[in-house]
Each structure stands twice: as structure tokens, then as C-alpha cells.
Enzyme design. Sequence first.
Site, PDB file in Angstrom:
ATOM      1  N   GLY A  13     -27.949  34.078 -33.620  1.00  0.00           N
ATOM      2  CA  GLY A  13     -26.765  33.999 -34.557  1.00  0.00           C
ATOM      3  C   GLY A  13     -26.004  32.909 -33.974  1.00  0.00           C
ATOM      4  O   GLY A  13     -26.151  32.300 -32.793  1.00  0.00           O
TER       5      GLY A  13
ATOM      6  N   GLY B   5     -22.042  30.595 -33.983  1.00  0.00           N
ATOM      7  CA  GLY B   5     -20.752  30.827 -34.480  1.00  0.00           C
ATOM      8  C   GLY B   5     -19.949  29.461 -34.045  1.00  0.00           C
ATOM      9  O   GLY B   5     -20.506  28.623 -33.564  1.00  0.00           O
ATOM     10  N   LYS B   6     -18.751  29.552 -34.420  1.00  0.00           N
ATOM     11  CA  LYS B   6     -17.828  28.002 -34.016  1.00  0.00           C
ATOM     12  C   LYS B   6     -17.983  28.177 -32.851  1.00  0.00           C
ATOM     13  O   LYS B   6     -17.828  26.996 -32.299  1.00  0.00           O
ATOM     14  CB  LYS B   6     -16.527  28.589 -34.592  1.00  0.00           C
ATOM     15  CG  LYS B   6     -15.739  27.183 -35.054  1.00  0.00           C
ATOM     16  CD  LYS B   6     -14.459  27.570 -35.909  1.00  0.00           C
ATOM     17  CE  LYS B   6     -13.322  27.746 -35.366  1.00  0.00           C
ATOM     18  NZ  LYS B   6     -12.301  28.256 -36.138  1.00  0.00           N
ATOM     19  N   PHE B   7     -17.773  29.077 -31.996  1.00  0.00           N
ATOM     20  CA  PHE B   7     -17.609  29.085 -30.409  1.00  0.00           C
ATOM     21  C   PHE B   7     -19.155  28.840 -29.782  1.00  0.00           C
ATOM     22  O   PHE B   7     -18.737  28.942 -28.584  1.00  0.00           O
ATOM     23  CB  PHE B   7     -16.542  30.010 -29.953  1.00  0.00           C
ATOM     24  CG  PHE B   7     -15.222  29.972 -30.574  1.00  0.00           C
ATOM     25  CD1 PHE B   7     -14.936  30.783 -31.609  1.00  0.00           C
ATOM     26  CD2 PHE B   7     -14.442  28.893 -30.321  1.00  0.00           C
ATOM     27  CE1 PHE B   7     -13.717  30.749 -32.215  1.00  0.00           C
ATOM     28  CE2 PHE B   7     -13.247  28.794 -30.967  1.00  0.00           C
ATOM     29  CZ  PHE B   7     -13.100  29.806 -32.172  1.00  0.00           C
ATOM     30  N   GLY B   8     -19.964  29.329 -30.385  1.00  0.00           N
ATOM     31  CA  GLY B   8     -21.247  29.554 -29.501  1.00  0.00           C
ATOM     32  C   GLY B   8     -22.412  30.054 -30.174  1.00  0.00           C
ATOM     33  O   GLY B   8     -22.394  30.021 -31.613  1.00  0.00           O
TER      34      GLY B   8
ATOM     35  N   LYS C 240     -24.925  35.427 -25.191  1.00  0.00           N
ATOM     36  CA  LYS C 240     -24.074  34.799 -26.059  1.00  0.00           C
ATOM     37  C   LYS C 240     -23.499  33.354 -25.186  1.00  0.00           C
ATOM     38  O   LYS C 240     -22.993  33.616 -23.946  1.00  0.00           O
ATOM     39  CB  LYS C 240     -22.769  35.560 -26.308  1.00  0.00           C
ATOM     40  CG  LYS C 240     -21.961  34.753 -27.426  1.00  0.00           C
ATOM     41  CD  LYS C 240     -20.769  35.585 -27.916  1.00  0.00           C
ATOM     42  CE  LYS C 240     -21.049  36.584 -28.927  1.00  0.00           C
ATOM     43  NZ  LYS C 240     -19.965  37.256 -29.301  1.00  0.00           N
TER      44      LYS C 240
ATOM     45  N   ASP D  26     -12.481  43.975 -35.156  1.00  0.00           N
ATOM     46  CA  ASP D  26     -12.666  43.479 -36.364  1.00  0.00           C
ATOM     47  C   ASP D  26     -14.053  43.862 -37.102  1.00  0.00           C
ATOM     48  O   ASP D  26     -15.306  43.383 -36.835  1.00  0.00           O
ATOM     49  CB  ASP D  26     -13.180  41.992 -36.097  1.00  0.00           C
ATOM     50  CG  ASP D  26     -13.021  41.052 -37.060  1.00  0.00           C
ATOM     51  OD1 ASP D  26     -13.211  40.053 -37.098  1.00  0.00           O
ATOM     52  OD2 ASP D  26     -12.880  41.490 -38.125  1.00  0.00           O
TER      53      ASP D  26
END
Length: 272
Positions: A17, A19-22, A39, A133
Site C-alpha cells: 500500500g 500513502g502520503k507519508f510512506g 512501513k 480511525d
Amino acid sequence: AKRDWSINDFEIGKPLGRGKFGRVYVAREIKSKYVIALKVIFKEQLEKYKIHHQLRREMEIQISLKHPNILRLYGWFDDAEHVFLILEYAHNGELYKELCKRGHFSERQAATYILCLTKALAYCHEKHVIHRDIKPENLLLDHEGRLKIADFGWSVQSKSKRQTMCGTLDYLAPEMVENKSHDHAVDNWTLGILCYEFLYGAPPFEAESQEDTFKRIRNVDLNFPHAPLISKNAKNLITRLLVKDSSKRLSLQKIMEHPWIKENANHMGVCQ
Ligand SMILES: CC[C@@H](NC(=O)c1cc2[nH]nc(NC(=O)c3ccc(N4CCN(C)CC4)cc3)c2s1)c1ccccc1
């Protein structure tokens, strides 16, 4: 003693996957051959978005949570440009993909997932950790199909079709939308949203625009489609969670004792 990991301890596999941060990769610890998810977060992104303290807090929380329905953070290390998180590997991927594939879950499957989530959240609340979340994109399935909350609170442009942005609003409780202080009870609201989505395949307050979604959340504009037909008990649980006044929402304990959960959830194996 806490041994210090480094990237040389791992063989990196395919990306899981981004994401914005990694990004997250499947990886194997060379000595033990243990498969994990690694991650990788870019330090420059941490600087740019000023979120290294948030990351540290999230990691301190995550490393202390040990529950069968919460994805484990085993440890972490860093090099000049990256922070690496050593995460539990969930072999069956995103619950959300499963939901998309099947359209909606059966009442037994939905009740089992809600029970697992409720137990995981009760554990978090016991440790004074709130607001996990828990939208479908953050729920993973292990090799036994057991639900795992994978959660660092980073927004991800997941590969999935659903636009994470508009999806994000669907799970916000009224007090979040109205920028009031929020407490544990936001998680109870989100359980109501997820229960509805597991049974119908879409969240209850979905709308064309973000503004309309806000309005529907604020007014708790809840209705139950005639298909698929769901039981009275399921509707009762959803209705007692999607309550505007957060103090009136069904408690986690009461959810576990609710007739719909009692009659439908698989109380043995999978959830434990
Ligand atoms: C929840 C989002 C978050 N993800 C994690 O932390 C994640 C942590 C973690 N542990 N294990 C995972 N497993 C997978 O992602 C996965 C996906 C598909 C799989 N399959 C495809 C279908 N096939 C039939 C079976 C195998 C198997 C495993 C993930 S994702 C994230 C955050 C930032 C950046 C990227 C990702």
C-alpha cells in the site's frame, strides 16, 4: 535486551500500500524467516508536515497495544532518510476489498466483525486510547480471516476505488463535524456506521457532496433500504449507536450484550 533492527535484517517484498507519508511492503526477517509488513515513512515528509511528534505518540500507543484484533507494531528503526515500522503481516489484506467483492456481508459475518471491533475498542478505551480511525480502509484480515485494526491515523491514497477523501467524512460523528470536543463515544458512533456499511455495502450518510454528508450526519438522517432486508435487531443496534447525543449512545459493554450480537456473532475462534 531490545535488539536494534536495521534494513539489512530484512528481505523486502512487494509493495502492499502507499500513502502520503510512506509505503508498506511485505518483508521477511532473514534470520527467523518471519514475514512482517514494513512501513517506510520518509523523514522529509515528517519535517515538511511537522508530524514527527504525532508519529512518536502513535508509535508509543501502537507498541503498547497487544490485542488479537489490533495489528501489532513489533518495533521500529530508522536511517538517514526513513523511519521503518515493523508491523504484523495480515495475510488476507483489506476487509474493504472483501466488502466490495461481496457487496455486503451476511448478518452473521457483520455481527462477528462488529463484536471483534467492539472488543478491540473496549481494550483501547481501557488503556485510555480513543478515536482509532476505524474506517474500512484501516481494517485488515489475517490468515484466519480475523479482523485487525491497522491504524496509524495517516491518510492514505489506498489503491482502492473509493476516494478516501469523501469516504473519510462518512465516519465522522456529529461532535467531530461540529468541531466539539470528542471523547470515547465517537468510536461508538463509528461502530454504528460500520455496522450499517457491513450490512448494506455503503455508509448511511453518503451523499453527492461533502456538504450534504455533513448535513445528513448532523441531522442523523438515517434510513434503512428495503434491500438487502436486515433483521429488526440489526436495525435496533444501528439506531442505538447513531445517536446525536454522545452520552446516549449504546456503551461497548451493551453492544457485546445486544441480542443481535448474541444471536449472530461467532463468539468462539475467529474473534478471539
Ligand atoms: C491501512 C493503511 C496502512 N496499511 C498498513 O499499515 C498495513 C499493514 C499491514 N500488515 N499486513 C498488511 N497486508 C496487506 O496490506 C495485504 C494486502 C493484500 C493482500 N492480498 C491481496 C489479495 N490476495 C487474494 C491475498 C493477499 C495481502 C496482504 C498490511 S497494510 C498504510 C498506511 C500508510 C501507507 C500505506 C498503507
